[in-house]
Design a protein around this motif. Structure first.
Motif, short mmCIF file in Angstrom:
data_model
loop_
_atom_site.label_atom_id
_atom_site.label_comp_id
_atom_site.label_asym_id
_atom_site.label_seq_id
_atom_site.Cartn_x
_atom_site.Cartn_y
_atom_site.Cartn_z
N ASP A 121 0.81 -1.22 0.00
CA ASP A 121 0.00 0.00 0.00
C ASP A 121 0.85 1.28 0.00
OD1 ASP A 121 0.93 -0.54 2.56
OD2 ASP A 121 -0.78 0.41 3.54
N ILE A 122 2.17 1.17 0.08
CA ILE A 122 3.01 2.37 0.05
C ILE A 122 3.18 2.79 -1.41
CG2 ILE A 122 5.34 3.26 0.49
CD1 ILE A 122 5.47 1.51 2.90
N PRO A 123 2.91 4.07 -1.72
CA PRO A 123 3.03 4.52 -3.11
C PRO A 123 4.49 4.47 -3.58
CG PRO A 123 2.57 6.37 -1.66
CD PRO A 123 2.48 5.13 -0.82
N THR A 124 4.66 4.21 -4.88
CA THR A 124 6.00 4.11 -5.47
C THR A 124 6.17 5.21 -6.51
OG1 THR A 124 5.98 1.73 -5.16
CG2 THR A 124 7.54 2.59 -6.76
N GLU A 125 7.26 5.90 -6.44
CA GLU A 125 7.60 6.94 -7.40
C GLU A 125 8.66 6.36 -8.33
OE1 GLU A 125 10.43 10.84 -7.12
OE2 GLU A 125 8.93 10.63 -5.55
N ARG A 126 8.37 6.32 -9.62
CA ARG A 126 9.30 5.72 -10.59
C ARG A 126 9.98 6.84 -11.37
NH1 ARG A 126 7.45 0.52 -13.62
NH2 ARG A 126 8.63 -0.68 -12.14
N VAL A 127 11.30 6.74 -11.45
CA VAL A 127 12.08 7.67 -12.25
C VAL A 127 12.91 6.83 -13.19
CG1 VAL A 127 13.82 9.48 -12.21
CG2 VAL A 127 12.20 9.31 -10.33
N GLU A 128 12.70 7.00 -14.51
CA GLU A 128 13.42 6.20 -15.49
C GLU A 128 14.60 7.00 -16.04
OE1 GLU A 128 10.68 4.79 -18.41
OE2 GLU A 128 9.72 3.41 -17.00
N HIS A 129 15.74 6.35 -16.11
CA HIS A 129 16.95 6.98 -16.62
C HIS A 129 17.36 6.22 -17.88
CE1 HIS A 129 17.49 9.04 -12.73
NE2 HIS A 129 17.08 7.90 -12.19
N ARG A 130 17.31 6.91 -19.03
CA ARG A 130 17.68 6.30 -20.29
C ARG A 130 18.84 7.09 -20.89
NH1 ARG A 130 13.65 2.76 -22.19
NH2 ARG A 130 11.72 2.93 -21.03
N PRO A 131 19.70 6.43 -21.64
CA PRO A 131 20.77 7.17 -22.32
C PRO A 131 20.18 8.15 -23.33
CG PRO A 131 21.21 4.80 -22.35
CD PRO A 131 19.83 4.98 -21.82
N GLU A 132 20.90 9.23 -23.59
CA GLU A 132 20.45 10.26 -24.53
C GLU A 132 20.53 9.74 -25.97
OE1 GLU A 132 19.31 13.37 -23.65
OE2 GLU A 132 19.45 12.68 -21.57
N GLY A 133 19.95 10.44 -26.91
CA GLY A 133 19.86 10.03 -28.30
C GLY A 133 21.20 9.71 -28.95
N ALA A 134 22.24 10.52 -28.75
CA ALA A 134 23.54 10.28 -29.39
C ALA A 134 24.24 9.06 -28.79
CB ALA A 134 24.43 11.51 -29.24
N GLN A 135 23.93 8.73 -27.56
CA GLN A 135 24.55 7.58 -26.92
C GLN A 135 23.94 6.27 -27.42
OE1 GLN A 135 23.90 8.39 -22.76
NE2 GLN A 135 25.84 9.49 -22.54
N LEU A 136 22.75 6.34 -28.03
CA LEU A 136 22.08 5.13 -28.51
C LEU A 136 22.59 4.68 -29.88
CD1 LEU A 136 18.40 5.84 -27.42
CD2 LEU A 136 20.03 4.27 -26.38
N ILE A 137 23.48 5.43 -30.51
CA ILE A 137 24.02 5.06 -31.82
C ILE A 137 25.27 4.23 -31.59
CG2 ILE A 137 25.00 5.93 -33.97
CD1 ILE A 137 23.18 8.38 -33.63
N CYS A 138 25.36 3.07 -32.25
CA CYS A 138 26.49 2.15 -32.08
C CYS A 138 27.77 2.80 -32.62
CB CYS A 138 26.21 0.85 -32.83
SG CYS A 138 27.57 -0.33 -32.71
N PRO A 139 28.84 2.84 -31.81
CA PRO A 139 30.08 3.46 -32.27
C PRO A 139 30.81 2.62 -33.32
CG PRO A 139 30.36 2.61 -30.05
CD PRO A 139 28.93 2.43 -30.42
N ARG A 140 30.47 1.33 -33.47
CA ARG A 140 31.16 0.45 -34.43
C ARG A 140 30.51 0.47 -35.82
NH1 ARG A 140 35.30 -1.71 -31.87
NH2 ARG A 140 35.04 -2.52 -29.79
N CYS A 141 29.17 0.30 -35.79
CA CYS A 141 28.51 0.17 -37.10
C CYS A 141 27.55 1.31 -37.43
CB CYS A 141 27.77 -1.17 -37.20
SG CYS A 141 26.36 -1.31 -36.07
N GLY A 142 27.18 2.15 -36.42
CA GLY A 142 26.30 3.29 -36.67
C GLY A 142 24.83 2.99 -36.54
N GLU A 143 24.42 1.74 -36.22
CA GLU A 143 23.00 1.38 -36.06
C GLU A 143 22.49 1.86 -34.71
OE1 GLU A 143 20.83 -0.38 -38.13
OE2 GLU A 143 22.37 -0.09 -39.66
N ILE A 144 21.17 1.89 -34.54
CA ILE A 144 20.55 2.29 -33.27
C ILE A 144 20.51 1.07 -32.35
CG2 ILE A 144 18.44 3.11 -32.18
CD1 ILE A 144 17.88 4.73 -34.69
#
Length: 192
Positions: A121-144
């Motif tokens: 019954d205790i309320p839960t506060e959710r905070v989601e942390h995701r990498p930014e857009g430029a960090q989601l691009i693969c440094p090897r092949c360039g795919e998302i």
């Protein structure tokens, strides 16, 4: 003859005429000097005893530090000592020894933290942390990159007379293209 007797008495009565280096002192001074000399002799003997004790301690310490470290004996002594023991008795004593019983060790459970048993019954506060857009691009092949997992960190947040569970969710991403082409797959996680 009277003059010679007088001269002899004169010489014995006056010691300064007899020896010019002789000094006369009173009986009290003489006793004081003797007492002081006796106390000094006693102190000297006490200090000599202390020196002897300290020298012996130093000798033992040096022997302990630099002396022989094991009690090795030559073969002739060991041969003589072997006649003292009967082999049958030695083997019989070894057989008679019983196995030592050791008490069983019980493991304690790991500590269970209070956050693992929070009421529903205790309320839960959710905070989601995701990498930014430029960090989601693969440094090897360039795919998302695609999401491959998440890590949930729970902390208890107490707000005046109100209790809230805060969950920080950190997402992790990896490149599926690199994974399918057998290239070393880079993994990115949201910063903390």
């Amino acid at each position: 003859m009277a003059t010679t007797l007088f001269e002899c008495m004169d010489k014995t009565d006056n010691p300064q005429k007899r020896n010019p280096e002789m000094i006369t002192i009173s009986r009290a001074e003489y006793e004081e000097k003797n007492a002081r000399l006796a106390s000094q002799n006693e102190r000297i003997s006490h200090l000599e005893n202390q020196i002897d004790l300290l020298l012996e301690a130093l000798r033992l310490a040096r022997h302990k530090r630099f002396g022989a470290s094991s009690e090795q004996s030559d073969d002739s002594v060991m041969e003589q000592l072997s006649f003292l023991f009967d082999e049958a008795e030695v083997y019989q004593a070894a057989e008679e020894e019983q196995a030592t019983v050791v008490a069983e060790h019980k493991r304690h459970k790991k500590h269970e933290y209070a956050l693992n048993h929070i009421p529903d019954d205790i309320p839960t506060e959710r905070v989601e942390h995701r990498p930014e857009g430029a960090q989601l691009i693969c440094p090897r092949c360039g795919e998302i990159m695609t999401e491959i997992g998440k890590e949930v960190v729970r902390t208890l947040k107490i707000v005046s007379a109100q209790t809230i569970v805060k969950e920080d969710i950190y997402y992790t991403y990896a490149c599926r293209n690199c994974e399918t082409n057998d290239i070393e797959t880079p993994v990115v996680q949201a910063p903390r």
